[in-house]
Scaffold this motif. Structure first.
Motif, PDB file in Angstrom:
ATOM      1  N   MET A   1      19.485  -2.833 -15.669  1.00  0.00           N
ATOM      2  CA  MET A   1      19.496  -3.556 -14.393  1.00  0.00           C
ATOM      3  C   MET A   1      18.344  -4.556 -14.398  1.00  0.00           C
ATOM      4  SD  MET A   1      21.619  -3.102 -11.869  1.00  0.00           S
ATOM      5  CE  MET A   1      21.888  -3.716 -10.204  1.00  0.00           C
ATOM      6  N   LYS A   2      18.623  -5.807 -14.088  1.00  0.00           N
ATOM      7  CA  LYS A   2      17.602  -6.854 -14.157  1.00  0.00           C
ATOM      8  C   LYS A   2      16.655  -6.759 -12.972  1.00  0.00           C
ATOM      9  CE  LYS A   2      17.062 -11.863 -14.503  1.00  0.00           C
ATOM     10  NZ  LYS A   2      17.782 -13.175 -14.496  1.00  0.00           N
ATOM     11  N   LYS A   3      15.349  -6.835 -13.255  1.00  0.00           N
ATOM     12  CA  LYS A   3      14.375  -6.819 -12.167  1.00  0.00           C
ATOM     13  C   LYS A   3      14.479  -8.114 -11.370  1.00  0.00           C
ATOM     14  CE  LYS A   3      10.844  -3.460 -13.134  1.00  0.00           C
ATOM     15  NZ  LYS A   3       9.406  -3.176 -12.977  1.00  0.00           N
ATOM     16  N   ALA A   4      14.295  -8.000 -10.057  1.00  0.00           N
ATOM     17  CA  ALA A   4      14.358  -9.167  -9.186  1.00  0.00           C
ATOM     18  C   ALA A   4      13.105 -10.010  -9.379  1.00  0.00           C
ATOM     19  CB  ALA A   4      14.491  -8.735  -7.735  1.00  0.00           C
ATOM     20  N   GLU A   5      13.268 -11.326  -9.239  1.00  0.00           N
ATOM     21  CA  GLU A   5      12.132 -12.228  -9.390  1.00  0.00           C
ATOM     22  C   GLU A   5      11.147 -12.088  -8.236  1.00  0.00           C
ATOM     23  OE1 GLU A   5      13.510 -16.187  -9.949  1.00  0.00           O
ATOM     24  OE2 GLU A   5      14.603 -15.736 -11.801  1.00  0.00           O
ATOM     25  N   ASN A   6      11.636 -11.719  -7.056  1.00  0.00           N
ATOM     26  CA  ASN A   6      10.772 -11.607  -5.892  1.00  0.00           C
ATOM     27  C   ASN A   6       9.823 -10.423  -6.033  1.00  0.00           C
ATOM     28  OD1 ASN A   6       9.592 -11.534  -3.356  1.00  0.00           O
ATOM     29  ND2 ASN A   6      11.376 -10.620  -2.364  1.00  0.00           N
ATOM     30  N   SER A   7       8.536 -10.708  -6.124  1.00  0.00           N
ATOM     31  CA  SER A   7       7.533  -9.649  -6.201  1.00  0.00           C
ATOM     32  C   SER A   7       6.540  -9.757  -5.048  1.00  0.00           C
ATOM     33  CB  SER A   7       6.780  -9.715  -7.540  1.00  0.00           C
ATOM     34  OG  SER A   7       6.142 -10.974  -7.685  1.00  0.00           O
ATOM     35  N   SER A   8       6.908 -10.503  -4.018  1.00  0.00           N
ATOM     36  CA  SER A   8       6.016 -10.733  -2.887  1.00  0.00           C
ATOM     37  C   SER A   8       5.736  -9.435  -2.133  1.00  0.00           C
ATOM     38  CB  SER A   8       6.641 -11.754  -1.930  1.00  0.00           C
ATOM     39  OG  SER A   8       5.884 -11.855  -0.740  1.00  0.00           O
ATOM     40  N   SER A   9       4.508  -9.308  -1.645  1.00  0.00           N
ATOM     41  CA  SER A   9       4.143  -8.173  -0.803  1.00  0.00           C
ATOM     42  C   SER A   9       4.094  -8.574   0.669  1.00  0.00           C
ATOM     43  CB  SER A   9       2.790  -7.600  -1.237  1.00  0.00           C
ATOM     44  OG  SER A   9       1.771  -8.578  -1.147  1.00  0.00           O
ATOM     45  N   ARG A  10       4.616  -9.738   0.984  1.00  0.00           N
ATOM     46  CA  ARG A  10       4.597 -10.221   2.363  1.00  0.00           C
ATOM     47  C   ARG A  10       5.271  -9.203   3.286  1.00  0.00           C
ATOM     48  NH1 ARG A  10       6.696 -16.187   4.362  1.00  0.00           N
ATOM     49  NH2 ARG A  10       6.502 -15.835   6.598  1.00  0.00           N
ATOM     50  N   GLY A  11       4.625  -8.902   4.387  1.00  0.00           N
ATOM     51  CA  GLY A  11       5.147  -7.928   5.339  1.00  0.00           C
ATOM     52  C   GLY A  11       4.625  -6.520   5.103  1.00  0.00           C
ATOM     53  N   ILE A  12       4.138  -6.227   3.888  1.00  0.00           N
ATOM     54  CA  ILE A  12       3.551  -4.920   3.596  1.00  0.00           C
ATOM     55  C   ILE A  12       2.069  -5.018   3.938  1.00  0.00           C
ATOM     56  CG2 ILE A  12       3.145  -3.150   1.853  1.00  0.00           C
ATOM     57  CD1 ILE A  12       5.486  -4.327   0.263  1.00  0.00           C
ATOM     58  N   LEU A  13       1.665  -4.436   5.048  1.00  0.00           N
ATOM     59  CA  LEU A  13       0.295  -4.600   5.510  1.00  0.00           C
ATOM     60  C   LEU A  13      -0.664  -3.828   4.606  1.00  0.00           C
ATOM     61  CD1 LEU A  13       0.746  -4.415   9.383  1.00  0.00           C
ATOM     62  CD2 LEU A  13       1.028  -6.358   7.835  1.00  0.00           C
ATOM     63  N   LYS A  14      -1.765  -4.504   4.247  1.00  0.00           N
ATOM     64  CA  LYS A  14      -2.769  -3.921   3.350  1.00  0.00           C
ATOM     65  C   LYS A  14      -2.118  -3.459   2.048  1.00  0.00           C
ATOM     66  CE  LYS A  14      -5.859  -4.334   6.658  1.00  0.00           C
ATOM     67  NZ  LYS A  14      -6.911  -5.368   6.625  1.00  0.00           N
ATOM     68  N   ALA A  15      -1.296  -4.330   1.493  1.00  0.00           N
ATOM     69  CA  ALA A  15      -0.493  -3.958   0.324  1.00  0.00           C
ATOM     70  C   ALA A  15      -1.348  -3.563  -0.873  1.00  0.00           C
ATOM     71  CB  ALA A  15       0.431  -5.114  -0.061  1.00  0.00           C
ATOM     72  N   ASP A  16      -2.494  -4.197  -1.049  1.00  0.00           N
ATOM     73  CA  ASP A  16      -3.327  -3.891  -2.216  1.00  0.00           C
ATOM     74  C   ASP A  16      -3.778  -2.437  -2.208  1.00  0.00           C
ATOM     75  OD1 ASP A  16      -3.041  -6.451  -3.128  1.00  0.00           O
ATOM     76  OD2 ASP A  16      -4.998  -7.155  -2.437  1.00  0.00           O
ATOM     77  N   ALA A  17      -4.041  -1.895  -1.022  1.00  0.00           N
ATOM     78  CA  ALA A  17      -4.497  -0.502  -0.929  1.00  0.00           C
ATOM     79  C   ALA A  17      -3.404   0.470  -1.356  1.00  0.00           C
ATOM     80  CB  ALA A  17      -4.940  -0.190   0.495  1.00  0.00           C
ATOM     81  N   GLY A  18      -2.140   0.077  -1.166  1.00  0.00           N
ATOM     82  CA  GLY A  18      -1.038   0.964  -1.501  1.00  0.00           C
ATOM     83  C   GLY A  18      -0.685   1.019  -2.972  1.00  0.00           C
ATOM     84  N   LYS A  19      -1.187   0.060  -3.751  1.00  0.00           N
ATOM     85  CA  LYS A  19      -0.790  -0.016  -5.157  1.00  0.00           C
ATOM     86  C   LYS A  19      -1.207   1.205  -5.963  1.00  0.00           C
ATOM     87  CE  LYS A  19      -0.563  -5.051  -5.399  1.00  0.00           C
ATOM     88  NZ  LYS A  19      -1.158  -6.297  -5.983  1.00  0.00           N
ATOM     89  N   SER A  20      -2.278   1.886  -5.533  1.00  0.00           N
ATOM     90  CA  SER A  20      -2.725   3.083  -6.246  1.00  0.00           C
ATOM     91  C   SER A  20      -2.028   4.345  -5.747  1.00  0.00           C
ATOM     92  CB  SER A  20      -4.246   3.247  -6.090  1.00  0.00           C
ATOM     93  OG  SER A  20      -4.582   3.432  -4.721  1.00  0.00           O
ATOM     94  N   VAL A  57       4.702  -1.473   7.523  1.00  0.00           N
ATOM     95  CA  VAL A  57       5.448  -2.653   7.087  1.00  0.00           C
ATOM     96  C   VAL A  57       5.864  -3.456   8.312  1.00  0.00           C
ATOM     97  CG1 VAL A  57       7.488  -3.499   5.860  1.00  0.00           C
ATOM     98  CG2 VAL A  57       6.318  -1.433   5.063  1.00  0.00           C
ATOM     99  N   LEU A  58       5.524  -4.732   8.302  1.00  0.00           N
ATOM    100  CA  LEU A  58       5.979  -5.653   9.341  1.00  0.00           C
ATOM    101  C   LEU A  58       7.332  -6.185   8.870  1.00  0.00           C
ATOM    102  CD1 LEU A  58       4.944  -6.752  12.024  1.00  0.00           C
ATOM    103  CD2 LEU A  58       3.935  -8.669  10.793  1.00  0.00           C
TER     104      LEU A  58
END
Length: 272
Positions: A1-20, A57-58
């Motif tokens: 299954m091909k990964k989607a090009e969209n990798s935006s974190s827009r709308g995910i509040l404080k997205a960097d904190a969730g990466k771990s 998530v907004l």
């Protein structure tokens, strides 16, 4: 299954904190489903017993169908556009395969005004019947995230509806609002789209589920949150004007009403 090009974190509040705390992947749908589905998304997490994580998530103006497994079991749920920011607390281990329908893209599957789903979360079986229960295991028992997305693609192809020109028009207009930050009023959207305000309202009620004003405000507030997280403080005095607000007071009021914090508190990183 091909990964989607969209990798935006827009709308995910404080997205960097969730990466771990969790992994998020997105996959493209098959060609026949592209008019209806924006992408598949998958989340996996494995937290120790002493750890929990709350993600806010907004949300976008989209319908989601999610196949979920966590410490409480398995379920298949359909999520309408939420009335408030979507909050999920992660505990233990779990995984989700979600289907993000395009704005307007769920209407051909359901055939009813999408506004009826505003703020609602219902069992997938209410839409797709008993087969949704077997889908749950077929998807969640797949080998990996890409295989889960592939299985969802196969299952939904069996429910492939006819394309709907008005639904696709609604999707196009929503995308225009998202990408064109100069659209800050419904009157401007009317000029861009060539539709009257009344026509836009009817189109959005039937196919999107929320009003044009809601969509404009949501995308502008997503942009505000993203910029408050990532840009220098010097942009703060001008941000309200750039997002189309008459003054800072109205911007602060909207931001706090939706996100639950003032922009200043959000920038400082206080918990929501």
């Amino acid at each position: 299954m091909k990964k989607a090009e969209n990798s935006s974190s827009r709308g995910i509040l404080k997205a960097d904190a969730g990466k771990s705390m969790y992994t998020l992947s997105r996959y493209e749908s098959g060609a026949e489903l592209k008019p209806f589905i924006e992408h598949y998304w998958s989340i996996r997490y494995d937290l120790d017993k002493e750890t929990s994580y709350k993600q806010t998530v907004l949300s976008y103006p989209n319908i989601h169908l999610a196949f979920e497994q966590d410490t409480e079991g398995r379920r298949a749920l359909l999520y309408g556009v939420p009335k408030t920011p979507f909050v999920r607390e992660l505990r233990g281990s779990g995984r989700v395969l979600g289907i993000k329908f395009r704005a307007g893209g769920f209407y051909p599957f359901w055939g009813q005004d999408i506004s009826l789903l505003y703020g609602a979360t219902i069992s997938a079986s209410e839409i797709f019947g008993p087969s949704a229960h077997s889908w749950l295991d077929d998807i969640l028992d797949a080998d990996d995230d890409a295989a889960m997305a592939r299985q969802a693609d196969i299952l939904l192809e069996n429910w492939l509806p006819d394309r709907d020109a008005q639904a696709e028009l609604a999707a196009h207009i929503v995308e225009e609002i998202m990408n064109n930050s100069s659209i800050i009023k419904v009157e401007e959207l009317s000029m861009h789209s060539g539709l009257s305000i009344r026509q836009l309202q009817r189109l959005f009620r039937k196919y999107v589920g929320v009003t044009p004003k809601w969509v404009i405000k949501r995308f502008r507030l997503q942009e505000a949150a993203e910029r408050l997280e990532r840009e220098d403080e010097r942009i703060w005095p001008d941000l309200a004007v750039e997002l189309g607000y008459f003054d800072q007071a109205h911007f602060i009021k909207d931001f706090k009403a939706v996100i639950g914090q003032s922009p200043a508190a959000y920038r400082k990183g206080k918990k929501i």
